[in-house]
Design an enzyme around this catalytic site. Sequence first.
Site, PDB file in Angstrom:
ATOM      1  N   GLU A 120      85.509  55.049  11.421  1.00 33.00           N
ATOM      2  CA  GLU A 120      86.595  55.156  10.455  1.00 33.00           C
ATOM      3  C   GLU A 120      86.021  55.470   9.071  1.00 33.00           C
ATOM      4  OE1 GLU A 120      89.359  55.899   9.599  1.00 33.00           O
ATOM      5  OE2 GLU A 120      90.811  54.277   9.710  1.00 33.00           O
ATOM      6  N   ASP A 121      86.828  56.072   8.236  1.00 30.95           N
ATOM      7  CA  ASP A 121      86.335  56.397   6.889  1.00 30.95           C
ATOM      8  C   ASP A 121      86.315  55.185   5.971  1.00 30.95           C
ATOM      9  OD1 ASP A 121      89.118  56.254   6.816  1.00 30.95           O
ATOM     10  OD2 ASP A 121      89.416  58.178   5.826  1.00 30.95           O
TER      11      ASP A 121
ATOM     12  N   ASP B 269      90.956  49.352   4.469  1.00 33.64           N
ATOM     13  CA  ASP B 269      91.712  48.932   3.308  1.00 33.64           C
ATOM     14  C   ASP B 269      92.420  47.620   3.685  1.00 33.64           C
ATOM     15  OD1 ASP B 269      92.749  49.568   0.697  1.00 33.64           O
ATOM     16  OD2 ASP B 269      94.607  50.235   1.626  1.00 33.64           O
TER      17      ASP B 269
ATOM     18  N   PHE C  78      90.328  53.956  -5.780  1.00 37.80           N
ATOM     19  CA  PHE C  78      90.702  55.006  -4.846  1.00 37.80           C
ATOM     20  C   PHE C  78      89.586  56.033  -4.777  1.00 37.80           C
ATOM     21  CE2 PHE C  78      92.919  58.334  -2.700  1.00 37.80           C
ATOM     22  CZ  PHE C  78      93.704  57.618  -1.805  1.00 37.80           C
TER      23      PHE C  78
ATOM     24  N   ARG D 104      88.770  66.376   0.567  1.00 38.53           N
ATOM     25  CA  ARG D 104      88.035  65.922   1.744  1.00 38.53           C
ATOM     26  C   ARG D 104      86.652  66.571   1.811  1.00 38.53           C
ATOM     27  NH1 ARG D 104      91.421  63.115   5.174  1.00 38.53           N
ATOM     28  NH2 ARG D 104      93.575  63.822   5.282  1.00 38.53           N
TER      29      ARG D 104
HETATM   30  P1  IMP Z   1      94.328  50.329   6.460  1.00 40.42           P
HETATM   31  O1  IMP Z   1      95.094  50.291   7.722  1.00 40.42           O
HETATM   32  O2  IMP Z   1      95.140  49.806   5.285  1.00 40.42           O
HETATM   33  O3  IMP Z   1      92.976  49.658   6.527  1.00 40.42           O
HETATM   34  O4  IMP Z   1      94.189  51.852   6.111  1.00 40.42           O
HETATM   35  C1  IMP Z   1      93.029  52.559   6.071  1.00 40.42           C
HETATM   36  C2  IMP Z   1      93.385  53.993   5.797  1.00 40.42           C
HETATM   37  O5  IMP Z   1      93.967  54.132   4.481  1.00 40.42           O
HETATM   38  C3  IMP Z   1      92.159  54.868   5.780  1.00 40.42           C
HETATM   39  O6  IMP Z   1      91.892  55.398   7.040  1.00 40.42           O
HETATM   40  C4  IMP Z   1      92.539  55.937   4.780  1.00 40.42           C
HETATM   41  O7  IMP Z   1      93.247  56.978   5.436  1.00 40.42           O
HETATM   42  C5  IMP Z   1      93.487  55.272   3.816  1.00 40.42           C
HETATM   43  N1  IMP Z   1      92.818  54.862   2.566  1.00 40.42           N
HETATM   44  C6  IMP Z   1      92.675  53.610   2.101  1.00 40.42           C
HETATM   45  N2  IMP Z   1      92.016  53.581   0.927  1.00 40.42           N
HETATM   46  C7  IMP Z   1      91.713  54.855   0.641  1.00 40.42           C
HETATM   47  C8  IMP Z   1      90.996  55.489  -0.451  1.00 40.42           C
HETATM   48  O8  IMP Z   1      90.497  54.850  -1.407  1.00 40.42           O
HETATM   49  N3  IMP Z   1      90.875  56.832  -0.386  1.00 40.42           N
HETATM   50  C9  IMP Z   1      91.403  57.574   0.626  1.00 40.42           C
HETATM   51  N4  IMP Z   1      92.053  57.035   1.672  1.00 40.42           N
HETATM   52  C10 IMP Z   1      92.216  55.685   1.669  1.00 40.42           C
HETATM   53 MG    MG Z   2      92.360  57.434   7.573  1.00 41.53          MG
END
Ligand code: IMP
Ligand code: MG
Length: 173
Positions: A98-99, A102, A151, A164
Amino acid sequence: MKGEKISVMYSEEQVNERIRELAAQINEDLNGESVKLVCILKGASFFACELAKRLTIPVYMDFMYVSSYGNGTESSGNVRITKDLESPIEGENVLIVEDIIDSGRTLAYLSDEFRDRGAKKVMICTLLSKPDRREVEVPVDYIGYVIPDRFVVGYGLDYAQKYRNLPYIGAIE
Ligand code: IMP
Ligand code: MG
């Protein structure tokens, strides 16, 4: 929506070195066993490829597209698989790539889902983690960088689908 100011957080060289370290750790931990990398599109695509290139154990790759829909930019926790894996993962060592983590909702959902599908082992590798934003605890095996609540874009991560392709990880000012 143009001309956001972006400051470099981790340079391309730093990220590549960190990925090399993560791969070395994974090679050691898997100890010759094969692994299926599940790349979460689109954000993890750059990271997953760079990581895979540095693994010396047998690697299989698959891709999944998930979306978490809710009101606006906040993820609601309703995670939906919009493009599923090509093949079953029963009995396999699965490494979700995963990238960024959050709230943790996406990965909490996916780890449960993959366990339900009978994976032998479900591991998580994320390039970035924002622990201050966590709403659900999810055990993460490999983390590139722990970052503050900012962010970030680049190396696969987007802001409204932009940036990206930046070769480094940057923070939007
Ligand atoms: P989670 O389910 O809230 O953990 O969501 C994670 C997803 O939110 C990641 O796969 C990203 O697509 C997006 N995301 C969260 N923070 C960022 C950020 O700082 N930059 C870009 N995408 C983010
Ligand atoms: Mg994502």
